[in-house]
Design a protein around this motif. Structure first.
Motif, PDB file in Angstrom:
ATOM      1  N   THR A  58       1.723  27.333  43.869  1.00 18.66           N
ATOM      2  CA  THR A  58       2.242  27.629  44.981  1.00 18.66           C
ATOM      3  C   THR A  58       3.699  28.297  44.550  1.00 18.66           C
ATOM      4  OG1 THR A  58       3.116  25.432  45.392  1.00 18.66           O
ATOM      5  CG2 THR A  58       1.071  26.120  46.719  1.00 18.66           C
ATOM      6  N   GLY A  59       4.145  27.931  43.254  1.00 24.06           N
ATOM      7  CA  GLY A  59       5.526  28.169  42.854  1.00 24.06           C
ATOM      8  C   GLY A  59       6.663  27.317  43.842  1.00 24.06           C
ATOM      9  N   ARG A  60       6.381  26.636  44.538  1.00 24.64           N
ATOM     10  CA  ARG A  60       7.276  25.692  45.504  1.00 24.64           C
ATOM     11  C   ARG A  60       7.067  24.292  45.160  1.00 24.64           C
ATOM     12  NH1 ARG A  60      10.111  28.313  49.208  1.00 24.64           N
ATOM     13  NH2 ARG A  60       9.352  30.489  49.810  1.00 24.64           N
ATOM     14  N   ARG A  61       8.270  23.711  44.678  1.00 21.36           N
ATOM     15  CA  ARG A  61       8.187  22.238  44.247  1.00 21.36           C
ATOM     16  C   ARG A  61       8.102  21.392  45.564  1.00 21.36           C
ATOM     17  NH1 ARG A  61      11.840  25.425  41.942  1.00 21.36           N
ATOM     18  NH2 ARG A  61      11.897  25.568  39.621  1.00 21.36           N
ATOM     19  N   GLU A  62       8.854  21.563  46.652  1.00 29.34           N
ATOM     20  CA  GLU A  62       8.704  20.696  47.603  1.00 29.34           C
ATOM     21  C   GLU A  62       7.386  20.694  48.484  1.00 29.34           C
ATOM     22  OE1 GLU A  62      10.611  18.380  48.721  1.00 29.34           O
ATOM     23  OE2 GLU A  62      12.237  18.838  47.275  1.00 29.34           O
ATOM     24  N   LEU A  63       6.734  21.954  48.316  1.00 30.15           N
ATOM     25  CA  LEU A  63       5.245  22.254  48.874  1.00 30.15           C
ATOM     26  C   LEU A  63       4.393  21.484  48.001  1.00 30.15           C
ATOM     27  CD1 LEU A  63       3.619  23.260  50.877  1.00 30.15           C
ATOM     28  CD2 LEU A  63       3.385  25.570  49.597  1.00 30.15           C
ATOM     29  N   ALA A  64       4.411  21.564  46.618  1.00 30.69           N
ATOM     30  CA  ALA A  64       3.478  20.697  45.731  1.00 30.69           C
ATOM     31  C   ALA A  64       3.717  19.288  45.794  1.00 30.69           C
ATOM     32  CB  ALA A  64       4.070  21.041  44.306  1.00 30.69           C
ATOM     33  N   ARG A  65       4.965  18.756  46.220  1.00 32.34           N
ATOM     34  CA  ARG A  65       5.047  17.232  46.282  1.00 32.34           C
ATOM     35  C   ARG A  65       4.150  16.849  47.584  1.00 32.34           C
ATOM     36  NH1 ARG A  65      10.035  17.494  43.240  1.00 32.34           N
ATOM     37  NH2 ARG A  65      10.993  18.247  45.124  1.00 32.34           N
ATOM     38  N   GLU A  66       4.493  17.734  48.655  1.00 29.62           N
ATOM     39  CA  GLU A  66       3.961  17.417  50.066  1.00 29.62           C
ATOM     40  C   GLU A  66       2.555  17.603  50.195  1.00 29.62           C
ATOM     41  OE1 GLU A  66       4.257  19.308  54.585  1.00 29.62           O
ATOM     42  OE2 GLU A  66       5.758  20.270  53.067  1.00 29.62           O
ATOM     43  N   SER A  67       2.003  18.467  49.228  1.00 26.86           N
ATOM     44  CA  SER A  67       0.605  18.841  49.396  1.00 26.86           C
ATOM     45  C   SER A  67      -0.116  17.558  48.685  1.00 26.86           C
ATOM     46  CB  SER A  67       0.198  20.109  48.371  1.00 26.86           C
ATOM     47  OG  SER A  67       0.850  21.164  49.201  1.00 26.86           O
ATOM     48  N   VAL A  68       0.522  17.065  47.609  1.00 29.78           N
ATOM     49  CA  VAL A  68      -0.405  15.948  46.991  1.00 29.78           C
ATOM     50  C   VAL A  68      -0.272  14.802  47.972  1.00 29.78           C
ATOM     51  CG1 VAL A  68      -0.262  14.508  45.004  1.00 29.78           C
ATOM     52  CG2 VAL A  68       0.120  16.792  44.695  1.00 29.78           C
ATOM     53  N   GLU A  69       1.232  14.616  48.689  1.00 27.96           N
ATOM     54  CA  GLU A  69       1.153  13.454  49.378  1.00 27.96           C
ATOM     55  C   GLU A  69       0.242  13.331  50.714  1.00 27.96           C
ATOM     56  OE1 GLU A  69       5.154  12.875  50.662  1.00 27.96           O
ATOM     57  OE2 GLU A  69       5.762  12.668  48.514  1.00 27.96           O
ATOM     58  N   ARG A  70       0.099  14.412  51.307  1.00 29.45           N
ATOM     59  CA  ARG A  70      -0.964  14.647  52.254  1.00 29.45           C
ATOM     60  C   ARG A  70      -2.379  14.466  51.887  1.00 29.45           C
ATOM     61  NH1 ARG A  70       1.068  17.426  56.783  1.00 29.45           N
ATOM     62  NH2 ARG A  70       3.312  16.686  57.325  1.00 29.45           N
ATOM     63  N   ALA A  71      -2.653  14.881  50.510  1.00 28.63           N
ATOM     64  CA  ALA A  71      -4.044  14.850  50.189  1.00 28.63           C
ATOM     65  C   ALA A  71      -4.317  13.305  49.843  1.00 28.63           C
ATOM     66  CB  ALA A  71      -4.289  15.615  48.928  1.00 28.63           C
ATOM     67  N   PHE A  72      -3.306  12.575  49.488  1.00 28.30           N
ATOM     68  CA  PHE A  72      -3.634  11.054  49.107  1.00 28.30           C
ATOM     69  C   PHE A  72      -3.365  10.435  50.263  1.00 28.30           C
ATOM     70  CE2 PHE A  72      -2.873  12.026  44.668  1.00 28.30           C
ATOM     71  CZ  PHE A  72      -3.786  11.040  44.159  1.00 28.30           C
ATOM     72  N   GLN A  73      -2.631  10.760  51.383  1.00 29.40           N
ATOM     73  CA  GLN A  73      -2.634   9.926  52.779  1.00 29.40           C
ATOM     74  C   GLN A  73      -4.088  10.401  53.386  1.00 29.40           C
ATOM     75  OE1 GLN A  73       0.199  11.977  54.843  1.00 29.40           O
ATOM     76  NE2 GLN A  73       2.128  10.967  53.775  1.00 29.40           N
ATOM     77  N   LEU A  74      -4.723  11.597  53.310  1.00 33.39           N
ATOM     78  CA  LEU A  74      -5.998  11.760  54.010  1.00 33.39           C
ATOM     79  C   LEU A  74      -7.162  10.854  52.942  1.00 33.39           C
ATOM     80  CD1 LEU A  74      -7.637  13.269  55.737  1.00 33.39           C
ATOM     81  CD2 LEU A  74      -7.779  15.154  54.180  1.00 33.39           C
ATOM     82  N   GLN A  77      -6.712   7.557  54.233  1.00 36.99           N
ATOM     83  CA  GLN A  77      -7.326   7.224  55.450  1.00 36.99           C
ATOM     84  C   GLN A  77      -9.150   7.157  55.301  1.00 36.99           C
ATOM     85  OE1 GLN A  77      -6.111  10.522  58.157  1.00 36.99           O
ATOM     86  NE2 GLN A  77      -4.042   9.604  57.837  1.00 36.99           N
ATOM     87  N   ARG A  78      -9.644   7.895  54.563  1.00 32.15           N
ATOM     88  CA  ARG A  78     -11.142   8.062  54.440  1.00 32.15           C
ATOM     89  C   ARG A  78     -11.432   7.131  52.939  1.00 32.15           C
ATOM     90  NH1 ARG A  78     -12.192  14.418  55.335  1.00 32.15           N
ATOM     91  NH2 ARG A  78     -11.215  14.345  57.429  1.00 32.15           N
ATOM     92  N   TRP A  79     -10.760   6.058  52.837  1.00 31.43           N
ATOM     93  CA  TRP A  79     -10.850   5.473  51.448  1.00 31.43           C
ATOM     94  C   TRP A  79     -12.596   4.880  51.308  1.00 31.43           C
ATOM     95  CZ3 TRP A  79      -9.065   5.936  46.760  1.00 31.43           C
ATOM     96  CH2 TRP A  79      -9.072   4.728  45.973  1.00 31.43           C
ATOM     97  N   PRO A  80     -12.997   4.434  52.331  1.00 32.32           N
ATOM     98  CA  PRO A  80     -14.253   3.785  51.870  1.00 32.32           C
ATOM     99  C   PRO A  80     -15.272   5.125  51.486  1.00 32.32           C
ATOM    100  CG  PRO A  80     -13.722   3.121  53.860  1.00 32.32           C
ATOM    101  CD  PRO A  80     -12.438   3.983  53.504  1.00 32.32           C
TER     102      PRO A  80
END
Length: 296
Positions: A58-74, A77-80
């Motif tokens: 993406t070329g954006r640092r904040e977006l990179a951190r946010e994307s990784v956090e959202r992916a792990f949050q999901l 939620q679907r951990w099983p």
């Protein structure tokens, strides 16, 4: 259920350039991990490299951190489902890439302004070429030449056929070689992508904060769904209460009536009408003639 995740996090390195010495393998505890411990281990293993990969995407640092956090949050939620997946890191990486490449980010106010470029001029030139590639080609190039997946795995993760993935990879390499001839060799391109990702000191959030944010987001969406359901039920009940219970035929449209004389203005008074008006004005307003009836 969590034992395969524990083994995966410590032994598998696909997509995450982290190595574990052999002596550490021999000292692993034989106890099973709780879901939170297994999630924290997967997050600690993959999040640093995944944030740098998403920055290249993406070329954006904040977006990179946010994307990784959202992916792990999901993933929490679907951990099983994620815990028994054959490639948990690939599952999270695919979610992070999908979120990072979402076209809706362009409408966010903070994404309308460019971020500070990287310090090194050569890295800055490579990043400029990467960001000019179409998102599918950029993602394919990063997975194949950056992460190190083979062509079938790259095709599976990008949800494309193998010929289409190969075509995207060749076009992306050609575009980079046309702008940067010293990166025409795939090995050189891989080394430059790795060095460019390592040059950025990007830190991800703590795993406990990610799990807490995921649970908070899940509660928020649950409450919103409940509120929407209650509002829908109330609207349906009000509609049923106020709706007519029988058929009401529509009112017939009006018909034009003919032969009615046109309305005209009132003309002048006659002499008899004028004398009657004067007589009425001369009489008292409270006279018995008007208020008290006469007995026969």
């Amino acid at each position: 259920m969590c034992r395969p995740i524990y083994d995966y996090v410590l032994f598998r390195t696909q997509g995450c350039p982290v190595t574990v010495p052999q002596q550490e393998h021999e000292e692993l505890p034989a106890t099973l991990l709780t879901p939170a411990q297994a999630f924290d281990a997967l997050y600690a293993f993959c999040s640093p490299a995944l944030v740098r990969q998403t920055f290249l995407l993406t070329g954006r640092r904040e977006l990179a951190r946010e994307s990784v956090e959202r992916a792990f949050q999901l993933a929490w939620q679907r951990w099983p489902e994620v815990a028994v997946d054959r490639d948990p890191a690939g599952w999270v990486r695919a979610m992070a890439y999908e979120y990072a490449l979402s076209p809706w980010h362009r409408f966010r106010p903070r994404h309308r302004h460019p971020e500070a470029p990287v310090a090194d001029p050569s890295d800055r030139a490579l990043m400029a070429v990467l960001l000019k590639l179409p998102p599918p080609q950029r993602r394919t190039l990063l997975l194949y030449d950056g992460v190190g997946l083979d062509l079938p795995e790259t095709a599976a993760e990008t949800e494309a056929s193998t010929p289409v993935t190969a075509s995207r990879l060749l076009h992306a390499r050609s575009a980079i070689a046309a702008r940067l001839p010293d990166l025409a060799e795939p090995s050189c391109l891989h080394e430059r992508l790795t060095s460019l990702a390592a040059a950025e000191r990007l830190r991800a959030a703590r795993p406990s904060a990610v799990r807490t944010g995921s649970e908070r987001r899940a509660r928020l969406w649950t409450r919103a769904a409940i509120a929407f359901t209650v509002a829908l039920i109330g609207t349906t009940a009000l509609t049923l209460r106020t709706a007519p219970t029988h058929y009401e035929p529509p009112i017939a449209p009006g018909a034009e009536v003919e032969g009615v004389p046109a309305r005209v203005g009132r003309g002048a008074l006659s002499e008899a009408e004028v004398s009657l008006r004067e007589k009425l004005r001369e009489e008292t307003a409270s006279g018995p003639e008007r208020l008290v009836p006469l007995a026969d």
